[in-house]
Design a protein around this motif. Sequence first.
Motif, PDB file in Angstrom:
ATOM      1  N   GLU A 537      35.532  50.852  43.936  1.00 52.47           N
ATOM      2  CA  GLU A 537      36.094  50.287  42.714  1.00 52.47           C
ATOM      3  C   GLU A 537      36.720  51.368  41.841  1.00 52.47           C
ATOM      4  O   GLU A 537      37.799  51.167  41.269  1.00 52.47           O
ATOM      5  CB  GLU A 537      34.994  49.546  41.939  1.00 52.47           C
ATOM      6  N   ALA A 538      36.057  52.528  41.743  1.00 52.79           N
ATOM      7  CA  ALA A 538      36.599  53.633  40.953  1.00 52.79           C
ATOM      8  C   ALA A 538      37.895  54.142  41.565  1.00 52.79           C
ATOM      9  O   ALA A 538      38.854  54.462  40.852  1.00 52.79           O
ATOM     10  CB  ALA A 538      35.573  54.757  40.856  1.00 52.79           C
ATOM     11  N   GLU A 539      37.943  54.209  42.896  1.00 54.11           N
ATOM     12  CA  GLU A 539      39.155  54.661  43.576  1.00 54.11           C
ATOM     13  C   GLU A 539      40.299  53.686  43.347  1.00 54.11           C
ATOM     14  O   GLU A 539      41.449  54.091  43.111  1.00 54.11           O
ATOM     15  CB  GLU A 539      38.879  54.814  45.068  1.00 54.11           C
ATOM     16  N   LEU A 540      39.986  52.386  43.383  1.00 59.05           N
ATOM     17  CA  LEU A 540      41.008  51.374  43.143  1.00 59.05           C
ATOM     18  C   LEU A 540      41.567  51.496  41.724  1.00 59.05           C
ATOM     19  O   LEU A 540      42.782  51.431  41.516  1.00 59.05           O
ATOM     20  CB  LEU A 540      40.418  49.979  43.367  1.00 59.05           C
ATOM     21  N   ARG A 541      40.673  51.699  40.756  1.00 63.26           N
ATOM     22  CA  ARG A 541      41.125  51.867  39.372  1.00 63.26           C
ATOM     23  C   ARG A 541      42.006  53.109  39.236  1.00 63.26           C
ATOM     24  O   ARG A 541      43.016  53.095  38.540  1.00 63.26           O
ATOM     25  CB  ARG A 541      39.918  51.979  38.436  1.00 63.26           C
TER      26      ARG A 541
END
Length: 632
Positions: A537-541
């Motif tokens: 999720e952090a990578e997607l953000r």
Amino acid sequence: MILLQAKDITKSFGVNKIFEDVSFIIQTGDKIGLIGPNGAGKTTLFRSITGEEPADSGEVVKADQVSLGYLQQMPDYSPGTTLMDAILDSFADCLILRDKLRRLEADMGKQDGADLAATMETYSRTTEEYEKSGGFECEALVRKVAHGLGFSREDLERDVAEFSGGEKTRAGLARLLVREPDILLLDEPTNHLDLAAVEWLESYLKNYRGTLLLISHDRYFLDLVTNKTLELEYGRLEQYNGGYSRYQILKEERVLSQSRAYEKQQKEIKKTEEYINKYRAGIKSKQARGRQSQLDRLERVEAVKSSSGLRLSSGLHKAEASGNMIISVKNLGFGYNGKKLFEGLDFEIYAGEKAALVGGNGTGKSTLLKVIMGQLTADDGSVEFGSRVKVGYYDQEHRGLDENKEVIEELTYNFGMPEAEARNHLGTFMFRGDDVFKRVKSLSGGEKGRLSLLKLLLEKPNFLILDEPTNHLDINSRNVVEDFLQNFEGTVLTVSHDRYFLDMVTDRTMELAEGSLKEYPGNYTYYKEKKELLKREAELRRVQEEKPYAAPKEVKKPGINKAKTKEQIAALEKEIETLEERLEELSALLADPDVYQNGDSAKNLVSEYKMLEEKIPEVYGDWERLCELING
């Protein structure tokens, strides 16, 4: 293809027979886990394979040209030897060839005609040998493996003489892995590794191109890495197809089948013996003698042997009731020499919870337990236990044992119990016969662990604080400890690198990292899955924030553009491929005698070859740095 075969090997030490008529085959692609109780002879079997401890009878046959790698004690290096040099020492043959190439290059610069042609031919052969032995990529491979095992760039320049025992073990493992032998033998390879390094090693071994035989008590590790299981127990070896979990199922089926066959045969034997006894002297005596002959020739089914391992009394599960709040930690901080190890820690543990404390080596997990126990004084904050809480602390260094006492005295003296009762308790913890009169200082790590655990449980605590409670225990003993803790009526806080143990016992995970705690309401597998989800999720953000429309110009972009870095990595991989192809072309040209008819042309080819030889490792280094950057 059969790489190694053991045929009917037997080994004894004096009158003590370790194993008898053991046979097995190791084939290409096998990833084999060797398991069994402590003392069953697993390490001795390894030494028989390597020739360090020759078998009394039988033979071990290895296929021609098959290399065998076995983790051995780190050599003693002279002061000033760096970790990089110590690991590179595994490439001693490559380094000798590298020196030879340098000398040949110097000679070629001074020669011409027939002398140059002869030297060039030698140079070509040496270069081919150097390439096959891994000389071009040895430095890059050393950095990759060392990093995976938890060493930093700075560690590579440290003097190995200053390393701890655990660091030297990891360095020895690195020395072995970089050479990638055809058969890799590993004895407890996860010892002294933190969870991150263990997970790297799992990935490395899963993708290892060679064949693997390893001893391990780490069931999680065995499941992820192995595809076959050998169990050494009671001097016999049994083979099962599959990793640890599959082995459990297959062994249960085998034991059940053997038990039924044994019971059926015993009934038939009893029936036959009754017939023989009844008609031994009568009219049917001839038939009775015939049945006796059949009985004498009968191949007997062995009774299933019951485990002689660790046993825990069900009475020890009970714990006196406490208040609901077991422990409250507020704003806790601690450091050494002015450097904070952790600070601002806040958490509570409530009755019945079974919590795990995880994190990398050096993050302060064991230190936190010692601060909780009052063995170390906190710099800040407080630790408060709830009402009617009785703490039992298992210290992995076993400081609660008196090194000069006999084993039995640890119970009779500390608990005031009669010798007979003490012997009974010690027997359930695998101290039998004269073992009870051993001095504590002469015990192995596993024996000290069992004695410490017994003393702890006899204190009848209702809050167990456990620091690596399964260290040095074999798989059977770990299963017993897990079963006990699952049924324990009190509360548990444990530090452990045994992920299988954590999955079986704990229902809450606290990760200590970078001086602070993060909470995950589940066992180890839940914690790992949740971390991976949060990471994605952090990578997607981050990717979304990098899009031009998503971020104003004045906002500073993140330091790493992952898409661009991937393009750079792909470009470097293409460059490496092109350079290596050209190197092969040059190698082929330099092996052709006709090339040396033109001295200037030959010298140009040698010069280009030398340039590529130096450039390829540099490009590999750039590729490795970008890979490390993109993988965090």
